[in-house]
Design an enzyme around this catalytic site. Sequence first.
Site, short mmCIF file in Angstrom:
data_model
loop_
_atom_site.label_atom_id
_atom_site.label_comp_id
_atom_site.label_asym_id
_atom_site.label_seq_id
_atom_site.Cartn_x
_atom_site.Cartn_y
_atom_site.Cartn_z
N GLY A 16 0.83 -1.20 0.00
CA GLY A 16 0.00 0.00 0.00
C GLY A 16 0.86 1.25 0.00
O GLY A 16 2.09 1.20 -0.08
N GLN A 17 0.21 2.41 0.11
CA GLN A 17 0.92 3.68 0.00
C GLN A 17 2.06 3.81 1.01
O GLN A 17 3.21 4.09 0.65
CB GLN A 17 -0.05 4.86 0.18
CG GLN A 17 0.67 6.20 0.10
CD GLN A 17 -0.24 7.42 0.23
OE1 GLN A 17 0.15 8.53 -0.14
NE2 GLN A 17 -1.43 7.24 0.77
N ASP A 40 -2.63 -11.70 5.76
CA ASP A 40 -3.94 -11.07 5.96
C ASP A 40 -4.22 -10.99 7.45
O ASP A 40 -4.41 -12.02 8.11
CB ASP A 40 -5.02 -11.90 5.25
CG ASP A 40 -6.40 -11.28 5.36
OD1 ASP A 40 -6.59 -10.32 6.14
OD2 ASP A 40 -7.31 -11.77 4.65
N THR A 55 -9.39 2.10 5.01
CA THR A 55 -9.29 3.56 5.11
C THR A 55 -10.32 4.32 4.29
O THR A 55 -10.33 5.56 4.32
CB THR A 55 -7.89 4.02 4.66
OG1 THR A 55 -7.67 3.60 3.31
CG2 THR A 55 -6.80 3.43 5.56
N THR A 114 -4.94 7.40 13.08
CA THR A 114 -5.46 8.52 12.30
C THR A 114 -5.97 9.67 13.16
O THR A 114 -6.35 9.47 14.33
CB THR A 114 -6.62 8.02 11.40
OG1 THR A 114 -7.26 9.13 10.75
CG2 THR A 114 -7.68 7.32 12.24
N TYR A 119 -15.39 4.96 10.26
CA TYR A 119 -13.96 4.76 10.08
C TYR A 119 -13.21 5.15 11.35
O TYR A 119 -12.39 4.39 11.87
CB TYR A 119 -13.46 5.59 8.89
CG TYR A 119 -11.94 5.68 8.84
CD1 TYR A 119 -11.15 4.56 8.63
CD2 TYR A 119 -11.31 6.92 9.02
CE1 TYR A 119 -9.76 4.65 8.59
CE2 TYR A 119 -9.92 7.02 8.98
CZ TYR A 119 -9.16 5.89 8.77
OH TYR A 119 -7.79 5.99 8.74
N LYS A 135 -10.99 2.72 13.97
CA LYS A 135 -9.58 2.98 14.28
C LYS A 135 -9.39 3.25 15.77
O LYS A 135 -8.38 2.85 16.37
CB LYS A 135 -9.06 4.15 13.45
CG LYS A 135 -8.95 3.87 11.96
CD LYS A 135 -7.95 2.75 11.64
CE LYS A 135 -6.52 3.18 11.84
NZ LYS A 135 -5.56 2.11 11.48
#
Length: 294
Positions: free
Chosen positions: A17-18, A44, A70, A109, A133, A137
């Site tokens: 991912g990013q 996973d 996300t 986050t 979301y 988190k």
Amino acid sequence: MTQKPFEFNYLVTGGTGQLGCCLESVLPLNQKKQFYFLDKSIFDITDRNQIHAFIKHNHVDIIINCAAFTDVEKAESNPELAHQINVDGVKNLLDLCHTHQLFLIHLSTDYVFNGQKKSPYTESDITSPINQYGRSKNLGEQLILQSKMKAAIIRSSWIFSSFGVNFLKSIRTQIRQNKSLNVVANQFGNPTYGPDLARFILSMIHQIPTLNHQIYHFVNTGSVTWYDFAKEIIKQLPSKTPVSLLAGHQENSKVKRPDYSVLDTTRIKKEFNLSPRHWKDALVECVSNIQYDV
């Protein structure tokens, strides 16, 4: 942990991912062999048996959890899936770390806050998320804090880079397609350059034995609205056609987001002697790394 940091082996969940790509991009060549960058097909976090089997057959000391659900809009319509990854997945990682005596670094986050504060949020401020979301988190964070495990939480926000899917690349795509842009002008936060966050993570893993806290905030300096962030992106990205940018309001969105989620970074400045650069300076570097040919 008595080993020196360069003797550890690291596993990065969500490794393709990013943020995983940002981490791999800033790693010194002589350290790359100590890192596993794994996607969900191999590791996973929602599959307890799979992750225990991997650790059983591969030597790992520290897990850096970049895996997360996300998509804020989809989390609102499918909270069960967000919970499965952001809560149950964290629970599986904690069980794994307990069984094999691993240290966990978990990425979180700014959306764990409700956005009602008028000054930057510190690590000790009470969380009170306002969307699914953020709730998922926040629950993941609480599991870590209540577990008493050796772990650290890094909260960040508005991550952009030349990798993956992010706001900068979305703006870039829409400019290429000559689309008019309608961007929210009443939400304030900190744009954060992925490679800068990745470098902080590397700094942290070198100081794990001496960490004084469990929660840290890392964002680039400077708060801004999404609208003004978009204006600066458009300014930096060369375009052959005029770009129509409209100021929108989050009242038009299906999902409530924090109006103000600026994060205070005093703790990392004191503990790591680190002063993050301004997001505009990071944006210049990021744009220079992107091939752009409208």
